[in-house]
Write a protein that holds these residues in place. Structure first.
Motif, PDB file in Angstrom:
ATOM      1  N   GLN A  76      11.486  -1.317  -0.345  1.00 19.77           N
ATOM      2  CA  GLN A  76      10.231  -1.956   0.037  1.00 19.77           C
ATOM      3  C   GLN A  76       9.116  -1.291  -0.749  1.00 19.77           C
ATOM      4  O   GLN A  76       8.908  -0.077  -0.629  1.00 19.77           O
ATOM      5  N   MET A  77       8.403  -2.073  -1.531  1.00 20.85           N
ATOM      6  CA  MET A  77       7.342  -1.550  -2.386  1.00 20.85           C
ATOM      7  C   MET A  77       6.007  -2.120  -1.932  1.00 20.85           C
ATOM      8  O   MET A  77       5.804  -3.339  -1.992  1.00 20.85           O
ATOM      9  N   ASN A  78       5.132  -1.254  -1.468  1.00 21.00           N
ATOM     10  CA  ASN A  78       3.800  -1.643  -1.009  1.00 21.00           C
ATOM     11  C   ASN A  78       2.741  -1.027  -1.915  1.00 21.00           C
ATOM     12  O   ASN A  78       3.024  -0.082  -2.662  1.00 21.00           O
ATOM     13  N   SER A  79       1.548  -1.552  -1.813  1.00 16.92           N
ATOM     14  CA  SER A  79       0.420  -1.042  -2.599  1.00 16.92           C
ATOM     15  C   SER A  79       0.792  -0.904  -4.076  1.00 16.92           C
ATOM     16  O   SER A  79       0.547   0.136  -4.711  1.00 16.92           O
ATOM     17  N   LEU A  80       1.382  -1.940  -4.608  1.00 17.56           N
ATOM     18  CA  LEU A  80       1.864  -1.881  -5.986  1.00 17.56           C
ATOM     19  C   LEU A  80       0.723  -1.737  -6.980  1.00 17.56           C
ATOM     20  O   LEU A  80      -0.382  -2.275  -6.777  1.00 17.56           O
ATOM     21  N   SER A 105       5.524   9.864  -7.537  1.00 13.44           N
ATOM     22  CA  SER A 105       4.655   8.743  -7.899  1.00 13.44           C
ATOM     23  C   SER A 105       4.740   7.577  -6.926  1.00 13.44           C
ATOM     24  O   SER A 105       3.854   6.713  -6.916  1.00 13.44           O
ATOM     25  N   VAL A 106       5.781   7.532  -6.094  1.00 13.84           N
ATOM     26  CA  VAL A 106       5.947   6.409  -5.176  1.00 13.84           C
ATOM     27  C   VAL A 106       5.914   6.825  -3.707  1.00 13.84           C
ATOM     28  O   VAL A 106       5.952   5.961  -2.816  1.00 13.84           O
ATOM     29  N   LYS A 107       5.849   8.114  -3.437  1.00 12.33           N
ATOM     30  CA  LYS A 107       5.830   8.580  -2.049  1.00 12.33           C
ATOM     31  C   LYS A 107       4.672   7.980  -1.295  1.00 12.33           C
ATOM     32  O   LYS A 107       3.541   7.931  -1.797  1.00 12.33           O
ATOM     33  N   GLY A 108       4.952   7.505  -0.083  1.00  9.81           N
ATOM     34  CA  GLY A 108       3.921   6.902   0.745  1.00  9.81           C
ATOM     35  C   GLY A 108       3.716   5.423   0.476  1.00  9.81           C
ATOM     36  O   GLY A 108       3.033   4.740   1.250  1.00  9.81           O
ATOM     37  N   ARG A 109       4.275   4.911  -0.626  1.00  7.68           N
ATOM     38  CA  ARG A 109       4.122   3.484  -0.952  1.00  7.68           C
ATOM     39  C   ARG A 109       5.461   2.746  -0.915  1.00  7.68           C
ATOM     40  O   ARG A 109       5.502   1.576  -0.543  1.00  7.68           O
ATOM     41  N   PHE A 110       6.524   3.412  -1.308  1.00  5.50           N
ATOM     42  CA  PHE A 110       7.852   2.796  -1.368  1.00  5.50           C
ATOM     43  C   PHE A 110       8.733   3.363  -0.262  1.00  5.50           C
ATOM     44  O   PHE A 110       8.648   4.553   0.076  1.00  5.50           O
TER      45      PHE A 110
END
Length: 117
Positions: free
Chosen positions: A82-86, A63-68
């Protein structure tokens, strides 16, 4: 025993970014992996990601691959998330965890992340 202290949570709009930090103290020399879990209201705690202390190898929930992204600074005994595109569904209390030789898993106190739509 290992003690963990998280920081960096807060409120952010959907599409935004946040960075969480987790500083370890105590028997840090025995840590071989650190990671992040999260728990949303009414749900089970779930795995987010982890990083090996030795070679920096990482593992992430789908669920977080590619964003975190998880990273580490061994000299500071600190890991980062680092959490992006939350997304609103990322809203949860985020917990840092550490696995150490000869010890049960250690947990931080948790930090709230809220993503508004």
């Amino acid at each position: 025993q290992v003690q963990l202290a998280e920081s960096g949570g807060g409120l952010v709009q959907a599409g935004g970014s946040l960075r969480l930090s987790c500083a370890a103290s105590g028997r840090t020399f025995s840590i071989y992996s650190m990671g992040w879990f999260r728990q949303a209201p009414g749900k089970e705690r779930e795995f987010v990601g982890a990083i090996r202390r030795s070679d920096g190898g990482t593992d992430y929930a789908e669920s977080v691959k590619g964003r975190f992204t998880i990273s580490r600074d061994n000299a500071k005994n600190t890991v980062y998330l680092q959490m992006n595109s939350l997304k609103p569904e990322d809203t949860a209390v985020y917990y840092c965890a550490a696995d150490a030789r000869g010890s049960v898993r250690s947990w931080g106190q948790g930090t709230q992340v809220t993503v508004s739509a």
